[in-house]
Design an enzyme around this catalytic site. Structure first.
Site, PDB file in Angstrom:
ATOM      1  N   HIS A 145      -6.884  -5.288   9.866  1.00  0.00           N
ATOM      2  CA  HIS A 145      -8.302  -5.021  10.129  1.00  0.00           C
ATOM      3  C   HIS A 145      -9.046  -4.497   8.906  1.00  0.00           C
ATOM      4  O   HIS A 145     -10.271  -4.496   8.870  1.00  0.00           O
ATOM      5  CB  HIS A 145      -8.464  -4.057  11.316  1.00  0.00           C
ATOM      6  CG  HIS A 145      -8.104  -2.633  11.055  1.00  0.00           C
ATOM      7  ND1 HIS A 145      -6.919  -2.060  11.485  1.00  0.00           N
ATOM      8  CD2 HIS A 145      -8.783  -1.633  10.436  1.00  0.00           C
ATOM      9  CE1 HIS A 145      -6.898  -0.782  11.154  1.00  0.00           C
ATOM     10  NE2 HIS A 145      -8.018  -0.501  10.499  1.00  0.00           N
ATOM     11  N   ASP A 175      -1.254  -6.160  13.358  1.00  0.00           N
ATOM     12  CA  ASP A 175      -2.281  -5.512  12.541  1.00  0.00           C
ATOM     13  C   ASP A 175      -1.769  -5.218  11.132  1.00  0.00           C
ATOM     14  O   ASP A 175      -1.962  -4.138  10.589  1.00  0.00           O
ATOM     15  CB  ASP A 175      -2.773  -4.221  13.200  1.00  0.00           C
ATOM     16  CG  ASP A 175      -4.078  -3.715  12.562  1.00  0.00           C
ATOM     17  OD1 ASP A 175      -4.746  -4.513  11.882  1.00  0.00           O
ATOM     18  OD2 ASP A 175      -4.416  -2.524  12.752  1.00  0.00           O
ATOM     19  N   SER A 285      -6.742   3.959   7.133  1.00  0.00           N
ATOM     20  CA  SER A 285      -6.071   2.765   7.641  1.00  0.00           C
ATOM     21  C   SER A 285      -5.376   1.995   6.517  1.00  0.00           C
ATOM     22  O   SER A 285      -5.970   1.715   5.473  1.00  0.00           O
ATOM     23  CB  SER A 285      -7.081   1.836   8.326  1.00  0.00           C
ATOM     24  OG  SER A 285      -7.529   2.382   9.533  1.00  0.00           O
TER      25      SER A 285
END
Length: 345
Positions: A145, A175, A285
């Site tokens: 992402h 992911d 992230s």
């Protein structure tokens, strides 16, 4: 009775030989003749083993030593040969300086050079995240992402050097994404540990670039294991969320039947995650969750922000100690797929 002797020194017939008789060579007429002299056989000398010298001997010695300590073999071989093979370990390898073993500062010193900041340019905005260097020539792990829908990707290393990167492969179901820096060499690769050895209550360190603050270090513990975390796999949904979040990386996910940080959309995937209370914020992230020996045990992927309103400013979306990381064993099992271009199936 007077004994009589023959001139040749023998006893008369029937008498015993004198203990002072001559050797068989000097007294050939003696009876019975003594056994012939046979020298005791000597073992043949064994050739001396040659000691290995030079690079071959050094590598052999290192291989033996590395095997004795278990999973450090790949790391030791990489350091000596300069190979770009991923430094991984099936057991815990201590990469922290011995004087700082078991300390957050020691982990930060050892691992920070392997953590990068990622800036992805989208069609109508940008996205900021983090990544983990896994080879010296610039292979980097991050979240899907972080780079989904990117038209270009820029990476800044811990020493401030900027690179252009290309996306090698993505796996939306996990992911995960693998990117590769252009014209990079001599980077410090992180050591990938074994997430199966992680236990609840273990101390951990997180390193990433929240809000673009490169190399930010936080610490905490493993709060839980095998948490079901659900994220979006729809590229359009991801890009829309990134734009609405102002490029802050405020990634929506589902956990425990609730949605956090926005709408995950209708196309989702669920994976098992490590839960941690180490402070994670937008921009973390794709960064690293690390054990106290300096091994990467997870890739940080989702964090609950205090504000569930995705249109609010990123400054109001702080960490509340609820973060999740993809276990590194899941990542290692996916590396060949990512290097081959990835899979969205």
């Amino acid at each position: 009775m007077t004994e009589s002797f023959r001139r040749d020194g023998e006893y008369p017939q029937g008498q015993q030989q004198s203990p002072y008789s001559e050797s068989p060579q000097q007294n050939p007429g003696a009876w019975p003749p003594p056994p012939a002299y046979e020298p005791t056989p000597q073992p043949e000398p064994q050739p001396r083993k040659k000691r290995l010298r030079g690079p071959v001997g050094l590598l052999a010695a290192v291989a033996v030593a590395a095997a004795a300590v278990g999973g450090g073999t790949a790391y030791a071989f990489q350091e000596l040969t300069g190979s770009t093979t991923t430094a991984s370990s099936s057991t815990s390898t201590n990469v922290v300086p011995s004087s700082k073993k078991g300390t957050v500062s020691g982990v930060a010193e050892a691992v920070s050079p392997s953590i990068v900041e990622i800036n992805a340019t989208l069609s109508n905005g940008s996205s900021t995240g983090s990544g983990v260097v896994i080879t010296s020539d610039g292979e980097i792990l991050t979240n899907n992402h972080v780079i989904s829908g990117a038209t270009s990707v820029k990476v800044k290393t811990s020493d401030g050097t900027s690179y252009t990167a290309e996306v090698v492969g993505t796996d939306a179901k996990k992911d995960l994404a693998l990117i590769k820096l252009k014209n990079a060499s001599g980077l410090k690769a992180a050591t990938l540990g074994n997430s199966d050895n992680v236990g609840v209550g273990d101390e951990v360190v997180a390193i990433g670039s929240p809000e673009g603050l490169t190399g930010t270090v936080t610490s905490g513990i493993v709060s839980a294991l095998n948490r079901d975390v659900t994220v979006s796999t729809d590229e359009g949904q991801q890009e829309q969320q990134q734009q609405q979040g102002g490029g802050s990386g405020q990634w929506p996910f589902e956990f425990g039947g609730q949605e956090f940080n926005g709408d995950t959309g209708s196309s989702t995937t669920t994976y098992k995650a490590i839960q941690t209370d180490a402070s994670l914020n937008p921009g973390n992230s794709g960064g690293a969750l690390i054990d106290m020996n300096g091994n990467i045990i997870g890739i940080n992927s989702a964090m609950y922000s205090a504000s569930s309103d995705s249109s609010s400013s990123s400054s109001s979306a702080g960490s509340v100690g609820l973060g999740f990381a993809i276990p590194i064993n899941t990542v290692k099992a996916d590396l060949d797929t990512l290097r081959a271009g990835g899979s969205d199936s």
